[in-house]
Design an enzyme around this catalytic site. Sequence first.
Site, PDB file in Angstrom:
ATOM      1  N   LYS A 114       0.823  -1.210   0.000  1.00  0.00           N
ATOM      2  CA  LYS A 114       0.000   0.000   0.000  1.00  0.00           C
ATOM      3  C   LYS A 114       0.865   1.271   0.000  1.00  0.00           C
ATOM      4  O   LYS A 114       0.435   2.314  -0.471  1.00  0.00           O
ATOM      5  CB  LYS A 114      -0.918   0.020   1.222  1.00  0.00           C
TER       6      LYS A 114
HETATM    7  C1  PLP Z   1      -4.298  -4.736   0.793  1.00  0.00           C
HETATM    8  C2  PLP Z   1      -3.560  -6.027   0.794  1.00  0.00           C
HETATM    9  C3  PLP Z   1      -3.925  -7.085  -0.068  1.00  0.00           C
HETATM   10  C4  PLP Z   1      -5.118  -7.014  -0.995  1.00  0.00           C
HETATM   11  O1  PLP Z   1      -4.899  -6.133  -2.072  1.00  0.00           O
HETATM   12  P1  PLP Z   1      -6.132  -5.574  -2.961  1.00  0.00           P
HETATM   13  O2  PLP Z   1      -5.544  -4.482  -3.776  1.00  0.00           O
HETATM   14  O3  PLP Z   1      -7.144  -5.078  -1.980  1.00  0.00           O
HETATM   15  O4  PLP Z   1      -6.637  -6.713  -3.768  1.00  0.00           O
HETATM   16  C5  PLP Z   1      -3.147  -8.240  -0.042  1.00  0.00           C
HETATM   17  N1  PLP Z   1      -2.091  -8.348   0.791  1.00  0.00           N
HETATM   18  C6  PLP Z   1      -1.715  -7.355   1.637  1.00  0.00           C
HETATM   19  C7  PLP Z   1      -0.544  -7.565   2.530  1.00  0.00           C
HETATM   20  C8  PLP Z   1      -2.431  -6.157   1.668  1.00  0.00           C
HETATM   21  O5  PLP Z   1      -2.061  -5.174   2.514  1.00  0.00           O
END
Ligand code: PLP
Length: 466
Positions: A114
């Site tokens: 993120k």
């Molecule tokens: C947010 C997240 C996901 C999921 O990603 P999306 O973009 O919502 O499909 C998977 N793994 C981790 C560690 C995350 O923080």
Amino acid sequence: MALTYQSTRGQAPELDFYGVTMAGLAADGGLYLPKIWPQFSTSELAALAGVPYREAAARVLRPFVAPMLKDEVLSHLLQVAYASFVDPAITPLRQLDDRRWILELFHGPTLAFKDVALQFLGHLFEHFLSHNGQRLTVIGATSGDTGSAAIAALANRKNIDVFILYPHGRPSEIQRKQMTCVDAPNVHAMAIEGSFDDCQAIVKNLFNNASFRSQYNLAAVNSINWARILAQIVYYFFAAVKLGAPEKAVSFVVPTGNFGNVFAGYAAMKCGLPISKLAVASNRNDILTRFFASGTMQTEVVHATLSPSMDIQISSNFERLLFDLCQGNAGTVTTLTEELRKDGVFSISKHQLAMARQVFSAGTADDTETIKAIKDTYDNSGILLDPHTAVGLAVGGKLSRELPDPVVMLACAHPAKFPETIQRAIGITPELPAPVAALLRQPERLSLLPANVLTVQNFIAARVAS
Ligand SMILES: *Cc1c(COP(=O)(O)O)cnc(C)c1O
């Protein structure tokens, strides 16, 4: 000429890049998509090989953001956004065996992918606000990773107040402290006495309150915001050209929750990047696996798993793919999403499913398979996976016949973020990187609040700097 963006529901005004960044969700409840996908020619793709991450990002993002961001402004924003990443490659690619690579997306300040998008978005917000003289109030609900990444990106930014709601007692200790140990006057971590769904319902309620929304200039930082998806498109280009694109097509395995990360891969493909397959990897919450097998999207109860950021039923960004499968017919998208909200189910046609399956494969791995993938990968290669990445490896293994070489596994979080699971898998507790460990030793600051919209609304109103 500036690219314009349209809503998947067709009833909101078309906006430019500045407009979609500030709006987040479209006024009709839809999500914004570019009206035309910028195309990268074979020679432009070939020229990206060996180019450092920030320069590659500038070339990929330029057609989406011009002319709102001049070239030198875009370069500057990328420079400062990724200064917080500890690996000089930003998203390094590591070889696992003769056909598989791991793309490490967790070298940012909160140790999850993120950060790649939110560090950019934080600087982008500040840039836009410095020109329009406004203040922004960012409100978000989180089960863990989005909240900490948003706080790390927005702490001490001028003209922005950030309020993050999380379910009291639910995030892991590391996730909670990444939100509560940040000492910045504009950051407010709010522990809500309720579930994640309660937090999300409060946030939605505040966004639907038109007078509150405009009085406080609310902005969204979850992946409904187009700028977040956009920043993630870059690393698909970055990895693919390293592995031989455009001559060679590449497969990606993407651990999936809200469908944001894998949609960024789809967007890269729409821009001309040769991708052979995008594998959607899910944990026991297998709604997407069932959808890609049957063409029917049907919600069930959410199960808690070892990969909590993927414990989701309705993936909000799926609507962006649905818009394409409906060939841009916003009326059909509205009808289908309304059916899902009311009845918990909708179906697409055989032809639409066949279209989707040309690009996507999907599979599921449960907690036992997740633990096994962590242990096997560690034993065979010495590489330690976080549980979300491990779901990807387990699913990639099951789908291997459908995934042409080379295959890139997206590594979504640093294993040290999930010490209990790693301990269970291999009997070792991984060490947190020093800057994160230092942050977590700071005193915690949080406000405990009931799951009540009015209480939250008054709390925010009293704290927004005027
Ligand atoms: C947010 C997240 C996901 C999921 O990603 P999306 O973009 O919502 O499909 C998977 N793994 C981790 C560690 C995350 O923080």
